[in-house]
Write a protein that holds these residues in place. Structure first.
Motif, PDB file in Angstrom:
ATOM      1  N   GLY A 477      75.890   9.311  69.460  1.00 12.87           N
ATOM      2  CA  GLY A 477      76.453   9.494  68.123  1.00 12.87           C
ATOM      3  C   GLY A 477      77.780  10.234  68.149  1.00 12.87           C
ATOM      4  O   GLY A 477      78.714   9.888  67.416  1.00 12.87           O
ATOM      5  N   GLY A 478      77.876  11.261  69.015  1.00 12.54           N
ATOM      6  CA  GLY A 478      79.137  11.988  69.133  1.00 12.54           C
ATOM      7  C   GLY A 478      80.261  11.116  69.667  1.00 12.54           C
ATOM      8  O   GLY A 478      81.405  11.177  69.179  1.00 12.54           O
ATOM      9  N   ALA A 479      79.958  10.283  70.666  1.00 19.23           N
ATOM     10  CA  ALA A 479      80.985   9.386  71.204  1.00 19.23           C
ATOM     11  C   ALA A 479      81.440   8.376  70.153  1.00 19.23           C
ATOM     12  O   ALA A 479      82.639   8.083  70.020  1.00 19.23           O
ATOM     13  CB  ALA A 479      80.439   8.666  72.437  1.00 19.23           C
ATOM     14  N   THR A 480      80.481   7.853  69.386  1.00 16.51           N
ATOM     15  CA  THR A 480      80.828   6.896  68.335  1.00 16.51           C
ATOM     16  C   THR A 480      81.669   7.566  67.257  1.00 16.51           C
ATOM     17  O   THR A 480      82.587   6.944  66.694  1.00 16.51           O
ATOM     18  CB  THR A 480      79.546   6.300  67.720  1.00 16.51           C
ATOM     19  OG1 THR A 480      78.709   5.809  68.757  1.00 16.51           O
ATOM     20  CG2 THR A 480      79.876   5.171  66.761  1.00 16.51           C
ATOM     21  N   TRP A 481      81.373   8.813  66.952  1.00 12.88           N
ATOM     22  CA  TRP A 481      82.170   9.544  65.963  1.00 12.88           C
ATOM     23  C   TRP A 481      83.627   9.658  66.413  1.00 12.88           C
ATOM     24  O   TRP A 481      84.548   9.402  65.629  1.00 12.88           O
ATOM     25  CB  TRP A 481      81.571  10.924  65.748  1.00 12.88           C
ATOM     26  CG  TRP A 481      82.487  11.876  65.043  1.00 12.88           C
ATOM     27  CD1 TRP A 481      82.924  11.796  63.756  1.00 12.88           C
ATOM     28  CD2 TRP A 481      83.109  13.041  65.604  1.00 12.88           C
ATOM     29  NE1 TRP A 481      83.765  12.843  63.459  1.00 12.88           N
ATOM     30  CE2 TRP A 481      83.899  13.621  64.582  1.00 12.88           C
ATOM     31  CE3 TRP A 481      83.070  13.652  66.850  1.00 12.88           C
ATOM     32  CZ2 TRP A 481      84.645  14.775  64.793  1.00 12.88           C
ATOM     33  CZ3 TRP A 481      83.798  14.801  67.058  1.00 12.88           C
ATOM     34  CH2 TRP A 481      84.581  15.351  66.038  1.00 12.88           C
ATOM     35  N   LEU A 483      85.277   7.774  68.619  1.00 15.86           N
ATOM     36  CA  LEU A 483      85.915   6.462  68.668  1.00 15.86           C
ATOM     37  C   LEU A 483      86.222   5.927  67.271  1.00 15.86           C
ATOM     38  O   LEU A 483      87.305   5.393  67.016  1.00 15.86           O
ATOM     39  CB  LEU A 483      85.022   5.483  69.427  1.00 15.86           C
ATOM     40  CG  LEU A 483      84.836   5.761  70.925  1.00 15.86           C
ATOM     41  CD1 LEU A 483      83.808   4.807  71.523  1.00 15.86           C
ATOM     42  CD2 LEU A 483      86.172   5.638  71.656  1.00 15.86           C
ATOM     43  N   SER A 484      85.264   6.074  66.353  1.00 18.04           N
ATOM     44  CA  SER A 484      85.497   5.577  64.995  1.00 18.04           C
ATOM     45  C   SER A 484      86.545   6.411  64.273  1.00 18.04           C
ATOM     46  O   SER A 484      87.313   5.880  63.458  1.00 18.04           O
ATOM     47  CB  SER A 484      84.177   5.596  64.197  1.00 18.04           C
ATOM     48  OG  SER A 484      83.670   6.926  64.090  1.00 18.04           O
ATOM     49  N   THR A 486      89.153   7.703  65.646  1.00 15.69           N
ATOM     50  CA  THR A 486      90.427   7.160  66.129  1.00 15.69           C
ATOM     51  C   THR A 486      90.762   5.851  65.431  1.00 15.69           C
ATOM     52  O   THR A 486      91.908   5.624  65.007  1.00 15.69           O
ATOM     53  CB  THR A 486      90.355   6.933  67.645  1.00 15.69           C
ATOM     54  OG1 THR A 486      90.029   8.168  68.295  1.00 15.69           O
ATOM     55  CG2 THR A 486      91.679   6.414  68.183  1.00 15.69           C
ATOM     56  N   ALA A 487      89.749   4.993  65.284  1.00 16.75           N
ATOM     57  CA  ALA A 487      89.981   3.694  64.649  1.00 16.75           C
ATOM     58  C   ALA A 487      90.370   3.855  63.179  1.00 16.75           C
ATOM     59  O   ALA A 487      91.306   3.201  62.695  1.00 16.75           O
ATOM     60  CB  ALA A 487      88.730   2.834  64.771  1.00 16.75           C
ATOM     61  N   TYR A 488      89.664   4.716  62.438  1.00 14.23           N
ATOM     62  CA  TYR A 488      89.993   4.930  61.020  1.00 14.23           C
ATOM     63  C   TYR A 488      91.359   5.579  60.876  1.00 14.23           C
ATOM     64  O   TYR A 488      92.106   5.296  59.927  1.00 14.23           O
ATOM     65  CB  TYR A 488      88.920   5.793  60.357  1.00 14.23           C
ATOM     66  CG  TYR A 488      87.675   5.048  59.964  1.00 14.23           C
ATOM     67  CD1 TYR A 488      87.727   4.013  59.032  1.00 14.23           C
ATOM     68  CD2 TYR A 488      86.427   5.394  60.498  1.00 14.23           C
ATOM     69  CE1 TYR A 488      86.566   3.333  58.658  1.00 14.23           C
ATOM     70  CE2 TYR A 488      85.276   4.724  60.135  1.00 14.23           C
ATOM     71  CZ  TYR A 488      85.356   3.691  59.224  1.00 14.23           C
ATOM     72  OH  TYR A 488      84.216   3.011  58.858  1.00 14.23           O
ATOM     73  N   THR A 489      91.701   6.465  61.802  1.00 17.29           N
ATOM     74  CA  THR A 489      93.017   7.118  61.733  1.00 17.29           C
ATOM     75  C   THR A 489      94.136   6.116  61.975  1.00 17.29           C
ATOM     76  O   THR A 489      95.171   6.129  61.290  1.00 17.29           O
ATOM     77  CB  THR A 489      93.087   8.261  62.756  1.00 17.29           C
ATOM     78  OG1 THR A 489      92.028   9.193  62.498  1.00 17.29           O
ATOM     79  CG2 THR A 489      94.422   8.990  62.652  1.00 17.29           C
ATOM     80  N   VAL A 490      93.949   5.265  62.964  1.00 22.07           N
ATOM     81  CA  VAL A 490      94.952   4.230  63.240  1.00 22.07           C
ATOM     82  C   VAL A 490      95.119   3.299  62.039  1.00 22.07           C
ATOM     83  O   VAL A 490      96.234   2.860  61.722  1.00 22.07           O
ATOM     84  CB  VAL A 490      94.554   3.438  64.503  1.00 22.07           C
ATOM     85  CG1 VAL A 490      95.456   2.220  64.684  1.00 22.07           C
ATOM     86  CG2 VAL A 490      94.626   4.334  65.728  1.00 22.07           C
ATOM     87  N   ALA A 491      93.995   3.025  61.352  1.00 19.85           N
ATOM     88  CA  ALA A 491      94.047   2.175  60.165  1.00 19.85           C
ATOM     89  C   ALA A 491      94.587   2.912  58.944  1.00 19.85           C
ATOM     90  O   ALA A 491      94.662   2.324  57.858  1.00 19.85           O
ATOM     91  CB  ALA A 491      92.662   1.611  59.860  1.00 19.85           C
ATOM     92  N   GLN A 492      94.939   4.195  59.107  1.00 20.30           N
ATOM     93  CA  GLN A 492      95.503   5.023  58.036  1.00 20.30           C
ATOM     94  C   GLN A 492      94.565   5.116  56.833  1.00 20.30           C
ATOM     95  O   GLN A 492      94.985   5.024  55.682  1.00 20.30           O
ATOM     96  CB  GLN A 492      96.869   4.480  57.609  1.00 20.30           C
ATOM     97  CG  GLN A 492      97.910   4.513  58.719  1.00 20.30           C
ATOM     98  CD  GLN A 492      99.273   4.025  58.263  1.00 20.30           C
ATOM     99  OE1 GLN A 492      99.405   3.438  57.183  1.00 20.30           O
ATOM    100  NE2 GLN A 492     100.293   4.275  59.077  1.00 20.30           N
ATOM    101  N   TYR A 499      84.386   9.142  56.875  1.00 19.69           N
ATOM    102  CA  TYR A 499      83.844   7.878  57.350  1.00 19.69           C
ATOM    103  C   TYR A 499      83.366   7.997  58.800  1.00 19.69           C
ATOM    104  O   TYR A 499      82.304   7.476  59.167  1.00 19.69           O
ATOM    105  CB  TYR A 499      84.896   6.773  57.241  1.00 19.69           C
ATOM    106  CG  TYR A 499      85.287   6.419  55.827  1.00 19.69           C
ATOM    107  CD1 TYR A 499      84.482   6.754  54.745  1.00 19.69           C
ATOM    108  CD2 TYR A 499      86.478   5.736  55.570  1.00 19.69           C
ATOM    109  CE1 TYR A 499      84.843   6.431  53.449  1.00 19.69           C
ATOM    110  CE2 TYR A 499      86.850   5.404  54.276  1.00 19.69           C
ATOM    111  CZ  TYR A 499      86.043   5.761  53.208  1.00 19.69           C
ATOM    112  OH  TYR A 499      86.409   5.436  51.934  1.00 19.69           O
ATOM    113  N   ALA A 500      84.139   8.683  59.632  1.00 21.67           N
ATOM    114  CA  ALA A 500      83.775   8.823  61.039  1.00 21.67           C
ATOM    115  C   ALA A 500      82.488   9.635  61.203  1.00 21.67           C
ATOM    116  O   ALA A 500      81.647   9.316  62.048  1.00 21.67           O
ATOM    117  CB  ALA A 500      84.907   9.473  61.810  1.00 21.67           C
TER     118      ALA A 500
END
Length: 577
Positions: A477-481, A483-484, A486-492, A499-500
């Motif tokens: 769960g921590g690893a997914t947090w 990674l997600s 990073t993904a939400y941040t890149v998507a602005q 969400y993460a």
């Protein structure tokens, strides 16, 4: 001579003769007789009743009014409802309570829109003002789901392969895994102790310090058992390695269970749509300006209520019991398949490497001659769960009643005993083809005569495996947090942090559920191999030397120290120091 021994055992009505006709006392390949057939018919009738009720619910359902019309009386102000007269009758029926309320609160129904009855427009304006004042970005469900679904699917698939890795790790380095969980548990509690001391919270710090010392002392005290558990898990997972289709069969059973649960829940939901609108029995007055109804205490309530048909509560209870029964049946069938497969594997001739067909044979018996036995065993577990839920509900309602607490504790011990006997009865039935009650009697006698009842209190395998699953799930769960995030941040995304966190929590929960599935597989395998060892020991046989060494250590370590001595009068007695 072997056949003669088996016949002699049958003639003498020995207390432990579960598989008469199979001289070696190994797996009963059949053909088996049908057992507990009446319970398969009971189960079929129960499912047919649930299905018929679901069809009736779909045919007779009605469209429920919108929430606003229910709240402000629009759904029940037609002529046939006699809305105003009904409110007056309900107000008179609460006349005594109304007088008490008027004496202390200024009269029934004299609430103003500013105090307790805000209008719809005021609610909307207040929500907008609150949002503007805090400056918070609203939660966008569509944006969250677009990013979260992929991560949750990734967590599910990744956790499945992580579970397979868990099986391999306990087979290859079981001692490292066991002691790693022990050290992590003690280290986590020690870290919390330091944290509480650092922030100045002395009482929690002292409590956690004592718990840390007590936990460490207990693990030190039981280090022999922990080493035995590691060896036991290591050799038991070899059975899973040689029979990989156990995982395939149990996954299929879980999917079939979901295929029933989904329509059953849908039927319960649709059944709630069978009814009609009526005036809310709690409403006694309606504010003419706002349209808000109030109860006898002046609190806002909905003016209308949805009254379900008389058969709906009974059907909902019936369908709920059926869901619990089906889930229990899936667990019993999984245990049955594992028991039958592991018995064939355990008693296979030395040097056997091909175990194809063992799972298929056990599953065929589960769905065929022993289906009634599984229905009966799962029904017992269903009743235990229902009684346990009722006991827990009573305990919560009567928190200050010491008699209720004592009764709940005693009943919980009874429930655990029933589950323990049912587990080994199902394993015995899987190996021998007996009926459920006969298997329960046989296996109880087998364990008692071989001094193996202490195994029932052995909690370390479950604690170690569940602890491992929890640690891995938290890490996943921590690893997914991360990674997600990073993904939400890149998507602005404006709510990337929130969400993460939600994605991490969901992924951790999904991972723990999947890993718990593999944990239960391992525990069921350990139980099945233990019973095979007991049958082996009962017949003075030794089919697996490694299992005998480990379980003999477990049994000897839990057996009380002492000896049988002969007294001066020639009588025998037990003595211990």
């Amino acid at each position: 001579s072997t056949e003669a021994d088996g016949t002699m055992g049958a003639d003498k009505k020995a207390p432990y003769s579960p598989i008469i006709g199979i001289p070696d006392g190994v797996y009963n390949f059949g053909p088996r007789q049908k057992q507990d057939a009446v319970w398969s018919w009971v189960f079929a009738a129960f499912m047919a009743a649930v299905a018929a009720g679901g069809v009736l619910a779909c045919v007779g359902r009605s469209d429920m009014p919108e929430a606003d019309t229910m709240r402000f009386g629009g759904a029940c102000n037609a002529t046939q409802f006699d809305f105003e007269a009904t409110l007056m009758r309900q107000q008179k029926s609460h006349h005594g309570t109304a007088d008490a309320y008027e004496g202390g609160a200024g009269g029934l129904g004299q609430t103003t829109r500013d105090d307790t009855a805000p209008t719809k427009e005021q609610n909307s304006a207040g929500s907008i003002a609150a949002g503007n004042s805090t400056g918070a970005v609203p939660f966008d469900a569509v944006e969250f789901l677009d990013g979260a679904v992929g991560w949750v699917v990734f967590a599910f698939v990744g956790s499945f392969f992580l579970g397979l890795s868990l099986l391999w790790m306990f087979r290859a380095c079981a001692h490292t895994m066991v002691w790693g969980v022990v050290y992590l548990k003690v280290g986590t509690m020690a870290a919390l102790t330091v944290m509480f001391f650092y922030v100045g919270a002395l009482v929690p710090a002292v409590v956690f310090l004592l718990l840390t010392l007590l936990t460490g002392f207990c693990f030190w005290l039981y280090q022999i058992e922990l080493n035995l558990v590691a060896s036991m898990l290591s050799v038991a997972t070899q059975g899973l390695k040689d029979n990989p289709h156990i995982v395939t069969a149990t996954v299929g059973l879980q999917l079939l269970t979901l295929l029933y649960i989904a329509p059953a829940v849908a039927a319960i939901t649709v059944a709630q749509m069978n009814g009609q609108v009526s005036v809310n029995g709690d409403s006694v007055v309606q504010d003419a300006a706002t349209g808000v109804c109030s109860n006898i205490h002046g609190q806002p309530v909905e003016c209308c209520a949805w009254t379900v048909d008389a058969w709906v509560p009974l059907y909902s209870a019936l369908a709920t019991v059926s869901v619990v029964w089906v889930v229990s049946m899936a667990l019993e069938m999984r245990l049955y398949v594992i028991g039958g497969t592991m018995c064939q594997w355990y008693f296979a001739p030395a040097g056997t490497t091909d175990f194809s067909g063992t799972v298929r044979g056990a599953l065929g018996n589960a769905l065929g001659p022993s289906f009634g036995t599984i229905c009966f065993g799962s029904f017992i577990l269903t009743m235990v769960e229902m009684c346990r839920a009722a006991t827990e509900r009573l305990r919560r309602q009567e928190r200050g009643n010491i008699l209720v607490c004592l009764m709940a504790a005693c009943l919980e011990c009874l429930y655990a005993l029933i589950e323990y006997i049912s587990k080994f009865a199902t394993l015995q039935a899987a190996m021998t083809g007996e009926s459920f009650c006969a298997a329960a009697t046989t296996v109880s006698d087998l364990l008692q005569r071989n001094f193996l009842t202490a195994y029932g209190t052995y909690i370390f395998p479950s604690m170690i495996l569940q602890g491992t699953a929890l640690v891995l799930a938290m890490g996943f769960g921590g690893a997914t947090w991360l990674l997600s995030l990073t993904a939400y941040t890149v998507a602005q995304s404006a709510n990337a942090g929130m969400y993460a966190v939600l994605v991490g929590v969901l992924s951790g929960v999904v991972s723990f559920v999947v890993l718990s599935f593999f944990v239960m597989l391992m525990l069921n395998v350990v139980d099945a191999v233990f019973l095979c060892y007991a049958m082996d020991k009962d017949r003075n046989m030794n089919n697996h030397q490694e299992f005998h060494q480990i379980f003999h250590q477990v049994n000897e370590h839990n057996k009380p120290a002492g000896a049988v001595v002969q007294g001066p009068d020639g009588g025998l007695m037990y003595a211990a120091v």
